[in-house]
Design an enzyme around this catalytic site. Structure first.
Site, PDB file in Angstrom:
ATOM      1  N   GLY A  22      -7.309   8.663  10.980  1.00 50.14           N
ATOM      2  CA  GLY A  22      -6.355   8.881  12.067  1.00 50.14           C
ATOM      3  C   GLY A  22      -6.884   9.904  13.064  1.00 50.14           C
ATOM      4  N   ASP A  25      -4.875   5.078  -0.783  1.00 48.09           N
ATOM      5  CA  ASP A  25      -3.581   4.681  -0.231  1.00 48.09           C
ATOM      6  C   ASP A  25      -2.562   5.625  -0.863  1.00 48.09           C
ATOM      7  OD1 ASP A  25      -1.061   3.585   0.218  1.00 48.09           O
ATOM      8  OD2 ASP A  25      -1.821   1.529   0.249  1.00 48.09           O
ATOM      9  N   TYR A  39      12.028   7.761  11.285  1.00 52.79           N
ATOM     10  CA  TYR A  39      10.740   8.472  11.158  1.00 52.79           C
ATOM     11  C   TYR A  39      10.980   9.968  10.916  1.00 52.79           C
ATOM     12  CZ  TYR A  39       6.509  10.870  12.825  1.00 52.79           C
ATOM     13  OH  TYR A  39       5.420  11.706  12.947  1.00 52.79           O
ATOM     14  N   LYS A  89       9.964  12.252   7.608  1.00 52.00           N
ATOM     15  CA  LYS A  89       9.089  13.431   7.695  1.00 52.00           C
ATOM     16  C   LYS A  89       9.793  14.663   7.118  1.00 52.00           C
ATOM     17  CE  LYS A  89       5.516  13.625   9.179  1.00 52.00           C
ATOM     18  NZ  LYS A  89       4.198  13.370   8.522  1.00 52.00           N
TER      19      LYS A  89
HETATM   20  N1  LIG Z   1       1.098  11.331  16.602  1.00 54.57           N
HETATM   21  C1  LIG Z   1       1.973  12.254  16.969  1.00 54.57           C
HETATM   22  O1  LIG Z   1       2.392  12.321  18.137  1.00 54.57           O
HETATM   23  C2  LIG Z   1       2.473  13.268  15.973  1.00 54.57           C
HETATM   24  C3  LIG Z   1       3.360  14.251  16.403  1.00 54.57           C
HETATM   25  C4  LIG Z   1       3.792  15.218  15.482  1.00 54.57           C
HETATM   26  C5  LIG Z   1       3.352  15.172  14.177  1.00 54.57           C
HETATM   27  N2  LIG Z   1       2.505  14.184  13.787  1.00 54.57           N
HETATM   28  C6  LIG Z   1       2.073  14.161  12.390  1.00 54.57           C
HETATM   29  O2  LIG Z   1       0.696  14.521  12.351  1.00 54.57           O
HETATM   30  C7  LIG Z   1       0.053  13.844  11.275  1.00 54.57           C
HETATM   31  C8  LIG Z   1      -1.171  13.104  11.794  1.00 54.57           C
HETATM   32  O3  LIG Z   1      -0.749  12.150  12.765  1.00 54.57           O
HETATM   33  P1  LIG Z   1      -1.772  11.318  13.629  1.00 54.57           P
HETATM   34  O4  LIG Z   1      -1.282  11.351  15.028  1.00 54.57           O
HETATM   35  O5  LIG Z   1      -3.184  11.708  13.329  1.00 54.57           O
HETATM   36  O6  LIG Z   1      -1.497   9.856  13.067  1.00 54.57           O
HETATM   37  P2  LIG Z   1      -2.422   8.573  13.057  1.00 54.57           P
HETATM   38  O7  LIG Z   1      -3.490   8.666  14.095  1.00 54.57           O
HETATM   39  O8  LIG Z   1      -1.481   7.419  13.068  1.00 54.57           O
HETATM   40  O9  LIG Z   1      -3.127   8.687  11.648  1.00 54.57           O
HETATM   41  C9  LIG Z   1      -2.431   8.506  10.460  1.00 54.57           C
HETATM   42  C10 LIG Z   1      -3.395   7.950   9.479  1.00 54.57           C
HETATM   43  O10 LIG Z   1      -2.701   7.747   8.249  1.00 54.57           O
HETATM   44  C11 LIG Z   1      -3.165   6.529   7.710  1.00 54.57           C
HETATM   45  N3  LIG Z   1      -2.225   5.944   6.780  1.00 54.57           N
HETATM   46  C12 LIG Z   1      -1.088   5.250   7.048  1.00 54.57           C
HETATM   47  N4  LIG Z   1      -0.543   4.837   5.888  1.00 54.57           N
HETATM   48  C13 LIG Z   1      -1.347   5.271   4.886  1.00 54.57           C
HETATM   49  C14 LIG Z   1      -1.327   5.133   3.496  1.00 54.57           C
HETATM   50  N5  LIG Z   1      -0.357   4.472   2.865  1.00 54.57           N
HETATM   51  N6  LIG Z   1      -2.323   5.707   2.780  1.00 54.57           N
HETATM   52  C15 LIG Z   1      -3.330   6.374   3.396  1.00 54.57           C
HETATM   53  N7  LIG Z   1      -3.414   6.507   4.717  1.00 54.57           N
HETATM   54  C16 LIG Z   1      -2.426   5.965   5.458  1.00 54.57           C
HETATM   55  C17 LIG Z   1      -3.390   5.634   8.901  1.00 54.57           C
HETATM   56  O11 LIG Z   1      -4.251   4.600   8.538  1.00 54.57           O
HETATM   57  P3  LIG Z   1      -4.157   3.147   9.231  1.00 54.57           P
HETATM   58  O12 LIG Z   1      -4.740   3.354  10.597  1.00 54.57           O
HETATM   59  O13 LIG Z   1      -4.928   2.299   8.321  1.00 54.57           O
HETATM   60  O14 LIG Z   1      -2.691   2.806   9.298  1.00 54.57           O
HETATM   61  C18 LIG Z   1      -3.995   6.601   9.896  1.00 54.57           C
HETATM   62  O15 LIG Z   1      -5.402   6.641   9.799  1.00 54.57           O
HETATM   63  C19 LIG Z   1       1.125  12.959  10.638  1.00 54.57           C
HETATM   64  O16 LIG Z   1       1.717  13.658   9.575  1.00 54.57           O
HETATM   65  C20 LIG Z   1       2.149  12.798  11.753  1.00 54.57           C
HETATM   66  O17 LIG Z   1       3.441  12.526  11.248  1.00 54.57           O
HETATM   67  C21 LIG Z   1       2.046  13.246  14.656  1.00 54.57           C
END
Ligand SMILES: NC(=O)c1ccc[n+]([C@@H]2O[C@H](COP(=O)([O-])OP(=O)(O)OC[C@H]3O[C@@H](n4cnc5c(N)ncnc54)[C@H](OP(=O)(O)O)[C@@H]3O)[C@@H](O)[C@H]2O)c1
Length: 272
Positions: A16, A40, A121, A125
């Protein structure tokens, strides 16, 4: 075999956008960076996972609108996955979100403010925070963007190159946070004497999505207008907080302004 003298750091969700930035920020450590194929997180850790000294749990279900249709699926990852990460027994960084808040406070949210998520969501969280255990830094951040993965900056760069005008929501306000800055602040937090518990780590400054889009077009020199629309006009599936600016009342590491993050992100995206 890893170096026994170096800290063993496990990163989940390494594929991610945050996971990729964490892999860079913790490159001096003995890293095990696992994508979904390696672990996973809906299931307990496979035997191949080495006993870590620190877990950076960046794997998550991040499809906010999709979670409304499949809250159980989102919970399996965001609650079950966090519980499995905590089961490893090492100090844990569990990432959470501004979407645990309702958005009606009228001023920035600090760590002691009570959460009241509006979306499935946000609820998953928040439940994830609760199962992270006693040895966890719960790091809430917001509006993440970086040079890889799905994010608003990359979406706007594509749209701005193809269109004269894009309609962007102008009544949600938050802190767009560059993943490189969040990864560096995470490194600082875990290297300090910061106690476990909730920490707010988000970019300096705040803006609406429409302000952010205009800044992207300006810095990327794209000739595209922003038409400012309301949340209801946009009509997303999941409700989102109106104002979810995050600040720390606990002296968390400070992150640079979101405009600096945007400049760094665009520089990282530019062809060499
Ligand atoms: N994005 C935002 O705006 C945002 C804002 C605030 C907080 N956050 C938090 O910050 C953290 C990182 O977010 P991010 O933006 O880096 O998200 P991201 O780019 O969507 O990355 C999340 C990763 O988790 C993987 N994943 C999903 N389901 C999984 C599973 N069952 N087992 C193992 N891996 C799995 C995904 O893989 P696949 O690609 O294969 O699905 C993806 O590589 C998360 O906790 C998110 O809730 C994000």
């Amino acid at each position: 075999m890893g170096d026994p003298l170096r800290r063993r750091v496990l990163i989940t969700g390494a594929g991610g956008q945050l996971g990729a930035a964490l892999s860079r920020a913790f490159a001096a450590d003995d890293l095990q960076a696992l994508t979904r194929d390696g672990w996973d997180v809906r299931f307990p850790a496979p035997a191949s996972v080495a006993r870590p000294d620190l877990v950076l749990h960046a794997a998550a279900w991040t499809n906010v609108d999709g979670a409304e249709d499949d809250p159980q699926g989102a919970a399996e990852v965001n609650v079950g996955g966090t519980a499995h990460a905590a089961e490893l027994g090492a100090p844990l960084v569990a990432y959470s979100t501004d979407y645990v808040f309702g958005g009606r406070k009228g001023s920035p949210y600090v760590e002691s403010d009570g959460p009241s998520p509006l979306s499935a969501y946000g609820r998953t969280k928040l439940h994830g925070e609760a199962v992270a255990g006693e040895h966890a830094w719960i790091v809430r951040s917001s509006w993440l963007f970086g040079p890889s993965g799905h994010n608003f900056v990359r979406t706007m760069l594509r749209a701005g190159a193809e269109r004269d005008e894009v309609a962007v929501v102008d009544d949600q306000r938050g802190c767009p946070t560059y993943v490189g800055h969040l990864a560096a602040a995470t490194h600082e937090l875990v290297g300090s004497a910061a106690p476990f518990g909730v920490w707010h780590l988000a970019a300096g400054g705040d803006c609406t999505w429409a302000d952010f889009a205009e800044a992207i077009f300006e810095l990327a020199r794209l000739d595209c207008r922003v038409r400012r629309i309301s949340t209801s006009e946009f009509g997303a599936r999941a409700p989102r907080p109106a104002v979810s600016i995050l600040r720390s009342e606990k002296g968390a590491p400070e992150l640079p302004h979101w405009r600096d993050g945007l400049a760094e992100c665009l520089a990282a995206l530019a062809p060499a």
